[in-house]
Design a protein around this motif. Structure first.
Motif, PDB file in Angstrom:
ATOM      1  N   ALA A  11       1.092 -16.407   3.907  1.00  0.00           N
ATOM      2  CA  ALA A  11       0.547 -15.058   3.989  1.00  0.00           C
ATOM      3  C   ALA A  11      -0.536 -14.825   2.945  1.00  0.00           C
ATOM      4  O   ALA A  11      -1.186 -13.800   2.959  1.00  0.00           O
ATOM      5  CB  ALA A  11       1.668 -14.024   3.823  1.00  0.00           C
ATOM      6  N   GLY A  12      -0.717 -15.728   2.024  1.00  0.00           N
ATOM      7  CA  GLY A  12      -1.729 -15.570   0.998  1.00  0.00           C
ATOM      8  C   GLY A  12      -1.194 -14.948  -0.272  1.00  0.00           C
ATOM      9  O   GLY A  12      -1.542 -15.360  -1.363  1.00  0.00           O
ATOM     10  N   SER A  13      -0.353 -13.930  -0.130  1.00  0.00           N
ATOM     11  CA  SER A  13       0.250 -13.270  -1.291  1.00  0.00           C
ATOM     12  C   SER A  13       1.488 -12.506  -0.825  1.00  0.00           C
ATOM     13  O   SER A  13       1.706 -12.319   0.373  1.00  0.00           O
ATOM     14  CB  SER A  13      -0.736 -12.302  -1.938  1.00  0.00           C
ATOM     15  N   GLN A  14       2.264 -12.048  -1.777  1.00  0.00           N
ATOM     16  CA  GLN A  14       3.453 -11.258  -1.433  1.00  0.00           C
ATOM     17  C   GLN A  14       3.057  -9.946  -0.774  1.00  0.00           C
ATOM     18  O   GLN A  14       3.680  -9.510   0.178  1.00  0.00           O
ATOM     19  CB  GLN A  14       4.290 -10.997  -2.689  1.00  0.00           C
ATOM     20  N   ARG A  15       2.009  -9.294  -1.291  1.00  0.00           N
ATOM     21  CA  ARG A  15       1.545  -8.034  -0.691  1.00  0.00           C
ATOM     22  C   ARG A  15       1.065  -8.250   0.738  1.00  0.00           C
ATOM     23  O   ARG A  15       1.314  -7.420   1.615  1.00  0.00           O
ATOM     24  CB  ARG A  15       0.438  -7.427  -1.535  1.00  0.00           C
ATOM     25  N   GLY A  16       0.379  -9.365   0.969  1.00  0.00           N
ATOM     26  CA  GLY A  16      -0.077  -9.677   2.319  1.00  0.00           C
ATOM     27  C   GLY A  16       1.089  -9.897   3.269  1.00  0.00           C
ATOM     28  O   GLY A  16       1.072  -9.447   4.415  1.00  0.00           O
ATOM     29  N   ALA A  17       2.122 -10.584   2.789  1.00  0.00           N
ATOM     30  CA  ALA A  17       3.312 -10.810   3.608  1.00  0.00           C
ATOM     31  C   ALA A  17       4.032  -9.506   3.903  1.00  0.00           C
ATOM     32  O   ALA A  17       4.496  -9.284   5.027  1.00  0.00           O
ATOM     33  CB  ALA A  17       4.254 -11.781   2.895  1.00  0.00           C
ATOM     34  N   ASP A  18       4.110  -8.626   2.916  1.00  0.00           N
ATOM     35  CA  ASP A  18       4.752  -7.322   3.120  1.00  0.00           C
ATOM     36  C   ASP A  18       3.993  -6.491   4.147  1.00  0.00           C
ATOM     37  O   ASP A  18       4.594  -5.859   5.021  1.00  0.00           O
ATOM     38  CB  ASP A  18       4.849  -6.552   1.804  1.00  0.00           C
ATOM     39  N   ARG A  19       2.674  -6.496   4.052  1.00  0.00           N
ATOM     40  CA  ARG A  19       1.855  -5.729   5.008  1.00  0.00           C
ATOM     41  C   ARG A  19       1.985  -6.291   6.424  1.00  0.00           C
ATOM     42  O   ARG A  19       2.078  -5.543   7.391  1.00  0.00           O
ATOM     43  CB  ARG A  19       0.403  -5.730   4.566  1.00  0.00           C
ATOM     44  N   ALA A  20       1.990  -7.614   6.532  1.00  0.00           N
ATOM     45  CA  ALA A  20       2.148  -8.236   7.848  1.00  0.00           C
ATOM     46  C   ALA A  20       3.514  -7.892   8.435  1.00  0.00           C
ATOM     47  O   ALA A  20       3.630  -7.606   9.633  1.00  0.00           O
ATOM     48  CB  ALA A  20       1.977  -9.746   7.747  1.00  0.00           C
ATOM     49  N   ALA A  21       4.556  -7.894   7.606  1.00  0.00           N
ATOM     50  CA  ALA A  21       5.901  -7.562   8.083  1.00  0.00           C
ATOM     51  C   ALA A  21       5.972  -6.125   8.573  1.00  0.00           C
ATOM     52  O   ALA A  21       6.586  -5.842   9.605  1.00  0.00           O
ATOM     53  CB  ALA A  21       6.922  -7.796   6.969  1.00  0.00           C
ATOM     54  N   VAL A  22       5.328  -5.209   7.861  1.00  0.00           N
ATOM     55  CA  VAL A  22       5.323  -3.802   8.281  1.00  0.00           C
ATOM     56  C   VAL A  22       4.609  -3.654   9.620  1.00  0.00           C
ATOM     57  O   VAL A  22       5.106  -2.991  10.546  1.00  0.00           O
ATOM     58  CB  VAL A  22       4.674  -2.913   7.198  1.00  0.00           C
ATOM     59  N   MET A  23       3.439  -4.269   9.762  1.00  0.00           N
ATOM     60  CA  MET A  23       2.687  -4.145  11.013  1.00  0.00           C
ATOM     61  C   MET A  23       3.439  -4.777  12.189  1.00  0.00           C
ATOM     62  O   MET A  23       3.492  -4.202  13.278  1.00  0.00           O
ATOM     63  CB  MET A  23       1.304  -4.788  10.870  1.00  0.00           C
ATOM     64  N   LEU A  24       4.031  -5.936  11.973  1.00  0.00           N
ATOM     65  CA  LEU A  24       4.786  -6.580  13.048  1.00  0.00           C
ATOM     66  C   LEU A  24       6.012  -5.761  13.431  1.00  0.00           C
ATOM     67  O   LEU A  24       6.380  -5.704  14.606  1.00  0.00           O
ATOM     68  CB  LEU A  24       5.180  -7.995  12.652  1.00  0.00           C
TER      69      LEU A  24
END
Length: 107
Positions: A11-24
């Motif tokens: 995901a590139g970073s933890q924040r990026g992974a968190d944002r992707a999880a929210v959108m999904l």
């Protein structure tokens, strides 16, 4: 739209992974409730800033769908096929006892 596979390994970073999880989560919840995720998100993002907190429940996918169907004539409602016949849910679901709609199970 394909969810998952090898492109979600990084995901590139933890924040990026968190944002992707929210959108999904938002997209999958809309799909599980037979709501066009793109139309729903566009409408929610356009209306959320001007909506009072007491009416935010109207933006939930199952409420949004119910309000949209109430505005349509009966012949248009019957003509649209169910999206569940084509798309299988990607995550385990449960049926809500109070409203009867499908929702994602929480881990």
């Amino acid at each position: 739209m394909t969810l998952g596979r090898r492109n979600w390994t990084f995901a590139g970073s933890q924040r990026g992974a968190d944002r992707a999880a929210v959108m999904l989560t938002l997209i999958t919840t809309a799909r599980l409730n037979d709501v066009d995720a793109k139309a729903w998100l566009a409408d929610v993002l356009a209306r959320i800033a001007d909506l009072p907190a007491s009416r935010l429940h109207e933006l939930l996918p199952w409420e949004w769908k119910r309000l949209r169907e109430a505005d349509k004539p009966a012949d248009q409602q019957a003509a649209r096929p169910s999206r569940n016949a084509i798309i299988e849910p990607a995550a385990p679901t449960r049926v809500c006892q109070s409203c009867g709609l499908r929702r994602m199970r929480t881990l």
